[in-house]
Design an enzyme around this catalytic site. Structure first.
Site, PDB file in Angstrom:
ATOM      1  N   TYR A 188       6.656  32.922  18.566  1.00  0.00           N
ATOM      2  CA  TYR A 188       5.601  33.705  17.912  1.00  0.00           C
ATOM      3  C   TYR A 188       5.358  33.134  16.533  1.00  0.00           C
ATOM      4  O   TYR A 188       6.184  32.390  15.986  1.00  0.00           O
ATOM      5  CB  TYR A 188       5.977  35.188  17.833  1.00  0.00           C
ATOM      6  CG  TYR A 188       7.042  35.523  16.824  1.00  0.00           C
ATOM      7  CD1 TYR A 188       8.389  35.501  17.167  1.00  0.00           C
ATOM      8  CD2 TYR A 188       6.697  35.858  15.516  1.00  0.00           C
ATOM      9  CE1 TYR A 188       9.366  35.812  16.253  1.00  0.00           C
ATOM     10  CE2 TYR A 188       7.665  36.167  14.582  1.00  0.00           C
ATOM     11  CZ  TYR A 188       9.007  36.136  14.951  1.00  0.00           C
ATOM     12  OH  TYR A 188       9.968  36.442  14.032  1.00  0.00           O
ATOM     13  N   CYS A 189       4.198  33.493  15.974  1.00  0.00           N
ATOM     14  CA  CYS A 189       3.850  32.991  14.640  1.00  0.00           C
ATOM     15  C   CYS A 189       3.109  34.064  13.868  1.00  0.00           C
ATOM     16  O   CYS A 189       3.547  35.201  13.830  1.00  0.00           O
ATOM     17  CB  CYS A 189       3.048  31.699  14.749  1.00  0.00           C
ATOM     18  SG  CYS A 189       1.590  31.867  15.804  1.00  0.00           S
ATOM     19  N   ARG A 190       1.976  33.700  13.280  1.00  0.00           N
ATOM     20  CA  ARG A 190       1.347  34.633  12.345  1.00  0.00           C
ATOM     21  C   ARG A 190       0.354  35.573  12.991  1.00  0.00           C
ATOM     22  O   ARG A 190       0.007  36.596  12.424  1.00  0.00           O
ATOM     23  CB  ARG A 190       0.613  33.851  11.268  1.00  0.00           C
ATOM     24  CG  ARG A 190       1.541  33.083  10.387  1.00  0.00           C
ATOM     25  CD  ARG A 190       0.756  32.050   9.626  1.00  0.00           C
ATOM     26  NE  ARG A 190       1.629  31.237   8.824  1.00  0.00           N
ATOM     27  CZ  ARG A 190       1.410  29.958   8.588  1.00  0.00           C
ATOM     28  NH1 ARG A 190       0.346  29.377   9.107  1.00  0.00           N
ATOM     29  NH2 ARG A 190       2.241  29.270   7.857  1.00  0.00           N
ATOM     30  N   MET A 218       3.559  38.156  13.877  1.00  0.00           N
ATOM     31  CA  MET A 218       4.444  39.027  13.107  1.00  0.00           C
ATOM     32  C   MET A 218       3.703  40.219  12.483  1.00  0.00           C
ATOM     33  O   MET A 218       4.199  41.343  12.556  1.00  0.00           O
ATOM     34  CB  MET A 218       5.144  38.208  12.013  1.00  0.00           C
ATOM     35  CG  MET A 218       6.216  38.994  11.266  1.00  0.00           C
ATOM     36  SD  MET A 218       7.491  39.621  12.404  1.00  0.00           S
ATOM     37  CE  MET A 218       8.048  41.067  11.504  1.00  0.00           C
TER      38      MET A 218
END
Lengths: 258, 258
Positions: A188-190, A218
């Site tokens: 996962y990232c932003r 996130m």
DNA sequence: ATACTATTCAAGCGAATTATTGAATAGTAT
DNA sequence: ATACTATTCAATAATTCGCTTGAATAGTAT
């Protein structure tokens, strides 16, 4: 006519002298952020400390040019330098820098259709189905999954999904042995406009892992109040602010001169 | 080996073609934010919709120049225009714009010592003691105080101290009759680096009110998890109508015509 | 010391930006 | 229609920006 306003004194003396200075100062930061190359450099720096040569190569420009940009960023107090051997490493000056980059990114993704277009084009045929938040949560609690956070380390520290490991995209390829090849890996990232997780998934699949990305990122996880943690124990902040002291004196001096 | 890694373009195609476009697009926004005048204009717009002439006057520049800047902001999708009679009103395009301005402001206050310096100078001899969070909380619960939020309305909507009234600094002078002259008025804004509350206090004291500012601002209040609220659509409309009464009549008229 | 390396500095050039001026446009009011 | 208003457009000059080139600097290694 200008005086009218002053006499009228509608509200605030901030409209006058001090405000101009303040906006000029603020614009030092935004000016520093106003070049594509510098944004790219900042993004690269955010993903881990790098020296000038690496940065220049990654940003596809000459060393001298990169150096110039970096100094501009440095003058705006957005990055810090650290000497190591005969190399100079650049790191972000403050977590707030990440914050502003994130906000910028979010705003850009939302407002500028071209970006969505570019992303869509990039992912064309590459985007695999994402895993949903509740599903991931369930898999986490039954330990059926390995979650990796592929954002820059600073962002991981500022808050991450519980049980997630921090593996910035940059390091992923050299840290594959940390990952299981039997259970699925979730990156996962932003958020939806961020490509980091997609790139991670692509890399992992090419290497034969089972991988998917999380739907959103996130911020969305936090928003849903799902289990998160942050790295408070990391105490790098102390040194951070100290380094600027010398430069600050300089800056004030030169300001006075003007 | 290090060379290998650097040369090898492996991981991410984002470093190449699409990335440049994305950074260039993002820089459209940051470029728009990179001029002091435009920052000032944005701040003014954030405090309430204004037409070009008002903005030009408030920013102390020519109408043509303001118009040019505004169009640049418009091209970057940061502001929106709305025709009303033969005037054109500018408003922020998105709440995220406020978010980015706030982050910028916070970062600037933290990093650029000059700003602290300017603020210090401005407040020299003007800053009155602030009220602390716990004290204010206690006063609120015993109804011994009137709390006003002097930030732009958009920010009030996004979250405010419970029982606070939204009176953007711009409107304060014309809305003094809403305030009690026997109990103390507490003004708050964005935080320690924000001058809005100080300016409000100054104005109020000059007009004979008892007034102090809150220590810190909304972010700090939220951080301390003290009672807050946010504006639902109903409140929003009511507030809107209240303050814009004159303008609103016009607006409704022209809306009916359409 | 000397050679070497990573980084910065300095000069130069075309492109872009800012504020100014004066004119043009698109609505409104009479 | 005509005059009027608010806003935008167009042309300008001064300034700054971004990149390139080639030289200078400050550390490190021999």
């Amino acid at each position: 006519m200008n005086n009218m306003k002053a006499n009228n004194m509608k509200t605030c003396s901030i409209e006058n002298a001090p405000a101009e200075t303040i906006y000029r100062q603020c614009s030092r930061i935004t000016k520093a952020l106003s070049s594509p190359k510098r944004l790219q450099l900042l993004e690269l720096i955010a993903q881990g400390g790098k020296n000038v040569e690496e940065l220049a190569k990654a940003a596809n420009t000459s060393v001298a040019n990169a150096s110039q940009h970096l100094q501009l960023l440095h003058n705006a107090c957005l990055v810090r330098t650290r000497r190591q051997g005969n190399k100079i490493f650049y790191t972000l000056a403050d977590e707030e820098v990440v914050a502003i980059l994130n906000t910028l990114w979010r705003l850009a993704g939302k407002q500028l259709v071209e970006i969505e277009h570019v992303i869509g084009e990039y992912l064309n045929g590459k985007r695999f189905e994402a895993i949903s938040q509740p599903e991931l949560l369930e898999r986490i609690s039954s330990a059926q999954v390995t979650v990796i956070d592929v954002r820059p380390r600073e962002e991981f520290w500022a808050g991450h999904i519980a049980t997630a490991h921090s593996i910035p995209l940059d390091e992923l390829e050299t840290r594959l042995e940390e990952l299981p090849d039997n259970t699925e890996v979730i990156a996962y990232c932003r958020g939806p406009y961020c490509l980091l997780a997609d790139q991670a998934v692509e890399l992992l699949r090419n290497k034969g892992f089972k991988a998917r990305r999380l739907e959103g990122g996130m911020p969305e996880w936090k928003l849903a109040k799902l289990p998160a943690a942050d790295g408070n124990s990391d105490n790098r902040e102390i040194e951070k602010l100290k380094t600027n002291s010398k430069r600050t004196v300089h800056m004030i001096k030169s300001q006075v001169k003007e």
